[in-house]
Scaffold this active site. Structure first.
Site, PDB file in Angstrom:
ATOM      1  N   GLU A 205       0.936  -1.147  -0.038  1.00 39.57           N
ATOM      2  CA  GLU A 205      -0.107  -0.138  -0.102  1.00 39.57           C
ATOM      3  C   GLU A 205       0.758   1.219   0.011  1.00 39.57           C
ATOM      4  O   GLU A 205       0.504   2.174   0.632  1.00 39.57           O
ATOM      5  CB  GLU A 205      -1.176  -0.001   1.242  1.00 39.57           C
ATOM      6  CG  GLU A 205      -2.083  -1.166   0.883  1.00 39.57           C
ATOM      7  CD  GLU A 205      -2.840  -1.309   2.131  1.00 39.57           C
ATOM      8  OE1 GLU A 205      -2.763  -0.644   2.966  1.00 39.57           O
ATOM      9  OE2 GLU A 205      -3.751  -2.187   2.120  1.00 39.57           O
TER      10      GLU A 205
ATOM     11  N   GLU B 104      -5.586  -8.056  -0.625  1.00 40.68           N
ATOM     12  CA  GLU B 104      -5.970  -7.883   0.836  1.00 40.68           C
ATOM     13  C   GLU B 104      -7.262  -7.477   0.617  1.00 40.68           C
ATOM     14  O   GLU B 104      -7.798  -6.190  -0.069  1.00 40.68           O
ATOM     15  CB  GLU B 104      -4.950  -6.818   1.344  1.00 40.68           C
ATOM     16  CG  GLU B 104      -5.341  -6.853   2.811  1.00 40.68           C
ATOM     17  CD  GLU B 104      -4.466  -5.739   3.600  1.00 40.68           C
ATOM     18  OE1 GLU B 104      -3.426  -5.743   3.538  1.00 40.68           O
ATOM     19  OE2 GLU B 104      -5.275  -5.291   4.489  1.00 40.68           O
TER      20      GLU B 104
END
Ligand SMILES: *[C@@H]1O[C@H](CO)[C@@H](O)[C@H](O)[C@H]1NC(C)=O
Ligand SMILES: *[C@@H]1O[C@H](CO)[C@@H](O)[C@H](O)[C@H]1NC(C)=O
Ligand SMILES: *[C@@H]1O[C@H](CO)[C@@H](O)[C@H](O)[C@H]1NC(C)=O
Ligand SMILES: *[C@@H]1O[C@H](CO)[C@@H](O)[C@H](O)[C@H]1NC(C)=O
Ligand SMILES: *[C@@H]1O[C@H](CO)[C@@H](O)[C@H](O)[C@H]1NC(C)=O
EC number: 3.2.1.46
Length: 635
Positions: A180, A256
């Site tokens: 991320e 995710e």
């Protein structure tokens, strides 16, 4: 021709028999198949989410692992993704790096190696995936950025993969970039090159574990980058993708997802996205953050795992609904199976997918989760309606001759609060390849030719209990030898067992903070290293600890009670902190940030602290007031 007629009948029924609505759905492979299924997985780490699991006593620890990984038992996961520890805070704690320093290598720290081996023991076919969140400071040469020296970063990551094989016989199949955070095309290409150079061409690259963009458009523009990347992994995609991602012809994964409190609404979220990530977004793998909620519930995102196992001291754990929702797919379709093209939405809400092994087996998973009972933590869920409906499924192509299907059902029963999960019903007999289901709201069905499904169970675990009122540790290394002491959850820095064989006294076995340089962080680690243990609500608490300040010039030590926060909020932790610094001064503060100062003085030695040598630090926190007791210098 027959298909057209059926469609006409369906329209006819819709219009004229509205009160008993029914719709026909065709499941057919004659016109070709959809994408290859890659599996459903759990994510351990990101960060320290399995921390407490390792400290469970047997047989409970093995039981929990069975519910997660054992084929035909519980979640029977196909994939395990783990964090490559980077010595930094990554949501619920820090995980140790295999290289704290550039001349250091150790492939036995933390618990992810152990977890991967336990998973593989149960399912030798499990797909293993690694991803860094943070990096030790030396990787960034002191800068909070891992791409200035991409060769160093790539070598560091590749060493982790090689170490997995060399020391644990674990084949890592997929590797990610930087969780991320930004990616760097040059780094991705160099990572590919470094993998290949080390004989790891079988290891596939996932990029970029964030959003679909900008990675998908970049892959379309840069053929070399496109050759380096095998999977586009997006996080929390809300079941949808973008045109550019589809155009790349890469595998699309929700690498995710979930991150939702694991009550029944959490189970509903998981049921909806497992189906709709494929139906809406063509994603062929979905990975749950996190695998198992094995961290103190007061830490961020408490209980956002497929099940809960956060009490190693009692042995208590809870097999939550997401485990059984996972089983609806995982027990009846394996990686390498193929989705049918005939998947979609149900007319009155909900969705269905179908998968085949290409050898005649068929698995159909249907969910009718309503909006309010399937909300995930993110992204926001646009409104939709689901109502009860009759669904007629017509099998065609190579499935036309199937005579019987096994039936597994979950009913959330939000009204009665008496859910039933993963219940085996009487097999359905098919007439001319057709079957009819009366679907209610908030249900999940699996219909399958696979007969090996099983709702596994172990005897009930012991009852839940609070953290023990009296707790001690002399830091004698346990077996199996984990690097961390039970129940300590590092929140900044890394605390490891340290055996000092040259110590003549009682301090041969100690726990030592080993991170000496601020890592390339993923979130805002505190400026002070800290590990937490126990229950933050305690009043009238006494903390005693033998402490040793290694540097005579800088830094210091503290002990604290009632620390109220950790994880990515650790910087703003409040509590009662007693500090002694290397310059001999002391402070008592209400915070880890050393801003809210209750007391301070020049002479830490007043409390027995010397700049060198072992000292017993004692902190009594009574009610809401701290009471400092004189510490003693160790003889
Ligand atoms: C692993 O995969 C192989 C090949 O697909 C299969 O034959 C075997 O049964 C699988 N093993 C387990 C434990 O699922
Ligand atoms: C389905 O799978 C089983 C077990 O993997 C296999 O034995 C069988 O041949 C397959 N095909 C059909 C039509 O059941
Ligand atoms: C859901 O149903 C309600 C009541 O019939 C209706 O007002 C609403 O527009 C519907 N919402 C959607 C998204 O279809
Ligand atoms: C190990 O013990 C020796 C002897 O007490 C001491 O001098 C040394 O500082 C200790 N090392 C550490 C890292 O604690
Ligand atoms: C803590 O101690 C105070 C005073 O001694 C007492 O009033 C209070 O009940 C105690 N709290 C707990 C939780 O034991």
């Amino acid at each position: 021709m027959a298909q057209t007629v059926l469609a006409v009948i369906a329209v006819y029924l819709n219009i004229f028999v509205g009160f008993c609505f029914s719709q026909i759905y065709i499941l057919d492979d004659a016109g070709g198949l959809g994408r290859v299924f890659d599996g459903i997985g759990g994510l351990s780490g990101g960060g320290a989410t399995s921390r407490l699991l390792v400290n469970y006593e047997e047989p409970y620890r093995s039981h929990i692992l069975d519910y997660l990984f054992k084929p035909n038992f519980g979640a029977s996961l196909h994939m395990l993704k783990v964090e490559i520890g980077g010595d930094a805070q990554t949501t619920d704690g820090t995980e140790p790096s295999h290289m704290h320093y550039d001349n250091d290598e150790n492939y036995f720290r933390g618990y992810e190696w152990w977890l991967m081996k336990e998973a593989k023991k149960r399912n030798p076919n499990i797909t293993l995936i690694g991803l860094p969140w943070a990096f030790p400071g030396w990787v960034g040469h002191g800068k909070n950025w891992p791409y200035d020296f991409p060769d160093i970063t790539a070598a560091y990551v590749v060493k982790w993969i090689l170490g997995a094989k060399q020391y644990h016989d674990l084949e890592i199949q997929y590797i990610g970039i930087w969780n991320e955070r930004s990616y760097d095309s040059k780094y991705i290409k160099l990572l590919r090159y470094t993998l290949d150079k080390n004989g790891l061409d079988r290891v596939r690259i996932i990029a970029s574990d964030y959003l679909w963009e900008p990675i998908a458009p970049s892959l379309l523009l840069d053929p070399e980058l496109s050759r380096a990347v095998d999977v586009i992994g997006a996080h929390y995609p809300g079941t949808t993708t973008v045109t550019e991602a589809l155009k790349t012809n890469k595998k699309l994964w929700s690498s995710e997802d979930y991150s939702t409190f694991n009550d029944e609404v959490g189970g509903g979220c998981w049921a909806r996205i497992l189906n709709q990530n494929y139906v809406n977004g063509h994603m062929t793998a979905t990975i749950s953050w996190n695998l198992v909620a094995s961290y103190y519930e007061e830490l961020p995102f408490g209980r956002d795992g497929l099940m809960t196992a956060k009490e190693p001291w009692s042995g208590s754990y809870v097999v939550e609904s997401p485990i059984w929702i996972t089983a609806h797919t995982t027990q009846f379709a394996q990686p390498g199976w193929t989705y049918l093209d005939t998947v979609g939405h149900l007319a009155k809400g909900g969705s269905f997918v179908a998968l085949t092994d290409g050898r005649g087996n068929l698995t159909v998973v249907i969910e009718t989760m309503t909006h309010d009972h399937s909300v995930c933590i993110r992204p926001p869920l646009p409104p939709f309606n689901v109502t009860s409906q009759k669904a007629i499924f017509q099998l065609k192509g190579s499935f036309a001759s199937i005579k019987e299907l096994q039936v597994w059902r979950s009913q959330f029963n939000f009204k009665t609060k008496q859910p039933s999960f993963f219940e085996k019903l009487t097999p359905l007999k098919l007439l001319d390849g057709s079957f009819t289901l009366n679907l209610a709201e908030d249900e999940v069905y699996t219909l399958t030719t696979i007969t090996t499904g099983r709702k596994g169970s172990h005897p009930d675990p012991p009852p839940s209990a609070c953290f023990p009122k009296v707790y001690k540790d002399d830091f004698h290394v346990r077996t199996p030898p984990f690097s961390e002491a039970p129940n300590f959850a590092d929140q900044t820095g890394v605390f490891e067992y340290y055996i000092n064989l040259t110590d003549p006294g009682p301090h041969i076995f100690t726990l030592r903070q080993v991170v000496t340089q601020r890592p390339v962080t993923w979130t805002s680690d505190a400026d002070q290293t800290i590990s937490v243990i126990g229950d933050y609500q305690w009043q009238n608490l006494t903390v005693t600890c033998d402490v040793y300040m290694e540097s005579a010039k800088t830094g210091g030590v503290f002990i604290a009670a009632r620390v109220d926060k950790g994880g990515q909020s650790v910087r703003t932790a409040k509590g009662v902190f007693f500090w002694v610094f290397a310059d001999g001064t002391y402070k008592v503060t209400n915070d880890l940030d050393i801003k809210d100062i209750l007391d301070s003085g020049l002479e830490g030695s007043r409390f027995g602290f010397l700049r060198r040598g072992w000292t017993i630090a004692l902190l009594k926190a009574s009610g809401t007031e701290p009471v400092l007791k004189h510490s003693q210098k160790h003889p």
